[in-house]
Design a protein around this motif. Structure first.
Motif, PDB file in Angstrom:
ATOM      1  N   ARG A 272      27.361  -1.113 -24.806  1.00 50.92           N
ATOM      2  CA  ARG A 272      26.915  -0.656 -23.484  1.00 50.92           C
ATOM      3  C   ARG A 272      28.073  -0.652 -22.497  1.00 50.92           C
ATOM      4  NH1 ARG A 272      21.626  -3.024 -20.457  1.00 50.92           N
ATOM      5  NH2 ARG A 272      20.896  -2.777 -22.609  1.00 50.92           N
ATOM      6  N   LEU A 276      29.734   2.493 -20.521  1.00 53.38           N
ATOM      7  CA  LEU A 276      29.800   2.468 -19.060  1.00 53.38           C
ATOM      8  C   LEU A 276      31.236   2.668 -18.587  1.00 53.38           C
ATOM      9  CD1 LEU A 276      28.469   2.025 -16.299  1.00 53.38           C
ATOM     10  CD2 LEU A 276      28.807  -0.443 -16.642  1.00 53.38           C
ATOM     11  N   THR A 279      32.403   6.166 -19.152  1.00 57.26           N
ATOM     12  CA  THR A 279      31.839   7.023 -18.108  1.00 57.26           C
ATOM     13  C   THR A 279      32.725   6.999 -16.864  1.00 57.26           C
ATOM     14  OG1 THR A 279      29.588   6.675 -18.936  1.00 57.26           O
ATOM     15  CG2 THR A 279      29.815   7.370 -16.626  1.00 57.26           C
ATOM     16  N   VAL A 416      17.610   2.264 -20.713  1.00 59.86           N
ATOM     17  CA  VAL A 416      18.454   3.296 -20.111  1.00 59.86           C
ATOM     18  C   VAL A 416      18.080   3.479 -18.642  1.00 59.86           C
ATOM     19  CG1 VAL A 416      19.192   5.707 -20.194  1.00 59.86           C
ATOM     20  CG2 VAL A 416      18.734   4.477 -22.324  1.00 59.86           C
ATOM     21  N   LEU A 420      20.628   3.188 -15.300  1.00 60.78           N
ATOM     22  CA  LEU A 420      21.063   4.431 -14.668  1.00 60.78           C
ATOM     23  C   LEU A 420      21.852   4.214 -13.378  1.00 60.78           C
ATOM     24  CD1 LEU A 420      18.119   6.945 -15.217  1.00 60.78           C
ATOM     25  CD2 LEU A 420      20.435   7.076 -16.141  1.00 60.78           C
ATOM     26  N   PHE A 423      25.486   3.483 -14.240  1.00 64.60           N
ATOM     27  CA  PHE A 423      26.180   4.637 -14.807  1.00 64.60           C
ATOM     28  C   PHE A 423      26.434   5.704 -13.739  1.00 64.60           C
ATOM     29  CE2 PHE A 423      25.248   2.683 -18.797  1.00 64.60           C
ATOM     30  CZ  PHE A 423      26.098   3.259 -19.733  1.00 64.60           C
ATOM     31  N   GLU A 432      24.471  10.054 -15.405  1.00 63.03           N
ATOM     32  CA  GLU A 432      23.112  10.115 -15.939  1.00 63.03           C
ATOM     33  C   GLU A 432      23.118  10.593 -17.381  1.00 63.03           C
ATOM     34  OE1 GLU A 432      18.743  12.146 -14.938  1.00 63.03           O
ATOM     35  OE2 GLU A 432      20.555  12.830 -13.891  1.00 63.03           O
ATOM     36  N   ALA A 435      24.628   8.006 -19.796  1.00 64.13           N
ATOM     37  CA  ALA A 435      23.730   6.868 -20.027  1.00 64.13           C
ATOM     38  C   ALA A 435      22.721   7.207 -21.115  1.00 64.13           C
ATOM     39  CB  ALA A 435      23.021   6.481 -18.730  1.00 64.13           C
ATOM     40  N   SER A 438      24.005   7.357 -24.601  1.00 63.20           N
ATOM     41  CA  SER A 438      24.272   6.052 -25.204  1.00 63.20           C
ATOM     42  C   SER A 438      23.069   5.486 -25.956  1.00 63.20           C
ATOM     43  CB  SER A 438      24.691   5.058 -24.111  1.00 63.20           C
ATOM     44  OG  SER A 438      25.784   5.547 -23.372  1.00 63.20           O
TER      45      SER A 438
END
Length: 530
Positions: A272, A276, A279, A416, A420, A423, A432, A435, A438
């Motif tokens: 995770r 992140l 992103t 998720v 949000l 992310f 968005e 996320a 993932s």
């Protein structure tokens, strides 16, 4: 799309050497402030990868003692062979996997330095293709003169018993799935797409899926090292290839030779946080593109007075329009440019700043002329879809390795939804969608075999770790973290844009790495280039 992809394309592709791509997208970079703590705290909380015994187990002797039968493979100057490795290192007698190997022998002059193994990333990128299309002809002549250039497609990839999941039409449907669901129906459709993808992979190779981990691929490389007659492994790995190379060093520190880890990943982070931080890395790269775009007369996202934040809002508004009104592309198979395909096309262009002009042209055509063909070309290049509608196995292998190496980033849609805000803070433009991307490993048919871990590689010779400050796919922060973990690392920084640094135009970077590969002279730790 999937998560955690780092793939390096050859220079024959117009968008350049994009290494870590986002098969659904990859892993994070500099995390947003306060998102997940410091790199050091993540490393300290993870277990260390233990080195394997120096002595080769008797059960593996037949593999280490095999002889490769080299043959021509259709590309002038290159030879190919097949390497056998145990499917399961815990039970070597249970069966083999057969791995595709290619090489281009040292051309001379000068003393031969052994073999130089290369890997372009992914996971899922074909090292053999990379060698034949780029490394074997495009690496510096002095390097190619002194080393046999060698590549092996990792297990499950390309020519090495490839994982297959969906056919071309099914993949077309999958890549167009809405990654920004607006309601329960759209969420169910996305979950259904992930389930279908996972079921397809599980039906194709249920046994192999349990044995495509990075640790197993690194062990395969040690067999190849021995079979090639090299006492130590010399290696250049890009993006995910840095994880593979670092894993090798951790397992076999006494056999690690000259290792270059370019566009480094951080093995100590959970999935995770990786997603992140990646992103945030794509947002950093997009901000750099935005600043460049508004200085040019053909920028479709704003003019000189437009701030990067407003450029992002303008792009997000375009994506939102596509969500309900896809635009034509002229595609022979009838595909229109959807929000998901357009997002992938933009992300693909973040890997190499030389693609920014192509991106501006493609966005102009889509936003002002209702022509989505250019963005579709970028998206197809990312997914490795050819003109006949066939896909390489890149996406399949990517998911297979990622979902085995680490526990899933999210277990279901509710998780998720809760994540949000983080992310979207990391990237107002891409957060968005990344996320939701993932979520793919939540439905994987095989349980994960790995956990986040530190790699120390105590006793290894100096290892060069390379980080690019505005790298979209492997954030610079990861290079700093990996260099801090490896006991003998020398951090080399490229202050610039794009994914990875070697061979991308910086004479400082190239000369530094060439000196290390040819003379064994590592850079001073902390050296910076631009």
């Amino acid at each position: 799309m999937h998560t955690r992809r780092t793939h390096r394309r050859s220079r024959t592709a117009r968008i350049g050497i994009g290494l870590l791509a986002a098969v659904g997208l990859l892993v994070p970079a500099c995390s947003p402030e306060g998102a997940s703590g410091t790199a050091s705290s993540a490393s300290e909380g993870a277990a260390a990868l233990a080195a394997l015994p120096r002595a080769t187990p008797a059960a593996l002797s037949p593999y280490y003692g095999q002889k490769l039968k080299w043959r021509g493979c259709g590309v002038p100057g290159f030879q190919c062979a097949t390497l056998r490795a145990p499917l399961d290192y815990a039970e070597p007698s249970a069966g083999d996997v057969r791995l595709a190997v290619a090489r281009k022998k040292a051309t001379g002059p000068g003393e031969r330095l052994g073999s130089l193994l290369v890997n372009p990333g992914g996971p899922g990128g074909s090292a053999v293709d990379y060698l034949q299309a780029y490394a074997g002809v495009g690496y510096p002549a002095d390097v190619r003169a002194r080393y046999d250039m060698v590549a092996v497609d990792p297990r499950g990839v390309a020519r090495s018993e490839p994982v297959e999941c969906l056919d071309g039409r099914e993949m077309d449907t999958y890549t167009q799935t809405d990654l920004t669901p607006d309601d329960g129906k759209e969420t169910d459709a996305l979950v259904g797409a992930y389930r279908t993808f996972a079921e397809g992979c599980g039906a194709d190779a249920p046994g192999l899926l349990r044995h495509v981990s990075t640790v197993e691929a690194a062990r395969d490389m040690d067999i190849l090292r021995a079979v090639l007659g090299d006492g130590k492994l010399n290696f250049v790995g890009a993006s995910y290839g840095t994880f593979l190379g670092a894993t090798y060093a951790g397992l076999f520190p006494d056999r690690a030779g000259r290792l270059v880890l370019d566009g480094a990943m951080d093995p100590s982070l959970p999935a995770r946080r990786l997603n992140l931080e990646q992103t945030a890395g794509f947002e950093t790269a997009f901000q750099s593109f935005a600043k460049d775009c508004v200085r040019r007369p053909d920028c479709p996202l704003g003019g000189r007075s437009t701030t990067p934040a407003q450029v992002g809002k303008n792009l997000k508004a375009f994506f939102d329009r596509l969500d309900s009104r896809p635009v034509p592309t002229g595609d022979a198979d009838g595909r229109r440019l959807t929000e998901s395909l357009a997002t992938t096309g933009v992300i693909a262009a973040m890997y190499d700043e030389s693609a920014w002009e192509q991106l501006r042209e493609s966005l102009t055509a889509a936003m002002r002329e209702n022509d989505g063909a250019g963005l579709l070309v970028l998206s197809d290049s990312y997914y490795e879809r050819d003109a006949d509608g066939a896909y390489s196995n890149l996406m399949f292998a990517n998911a297979a390795v990622n979902c085995l190496d680490l526990p899933a980033a999210f277990e279901g849609p509710d998780e998720v939804q809760a994540a949000l805000p983080a992310f979207e803070k990391a990237s107002p433009v891409f957060g968005e969608g990344l996320a939701w991307a993932s979520l793919n490993c939540a439905y994987w048919p095989v349980a994960p075999a790995g956990e986040p871990h530190r790699i120390k590689a105590a006793g290894a010779k100096p290892i060069v770790v390379v980080g690019t400050t505005r790298d979209p796919a492997t954030p610079y922060r990861w290079a700093k973290s990996l260099a801090a973990q490896l006991s003998s690392a020398r951090l080399l920084t490229y202050d610039g844009d794009g994914h990875t640094a070697y061979g991308r135009g910086s004479a400082c970077i190239d000369n530094t790495i060439n000196a290390y590969l040819l003379r064994g002279t590592p850079p001073k730790d902390g050296k910076r280039c631009s």
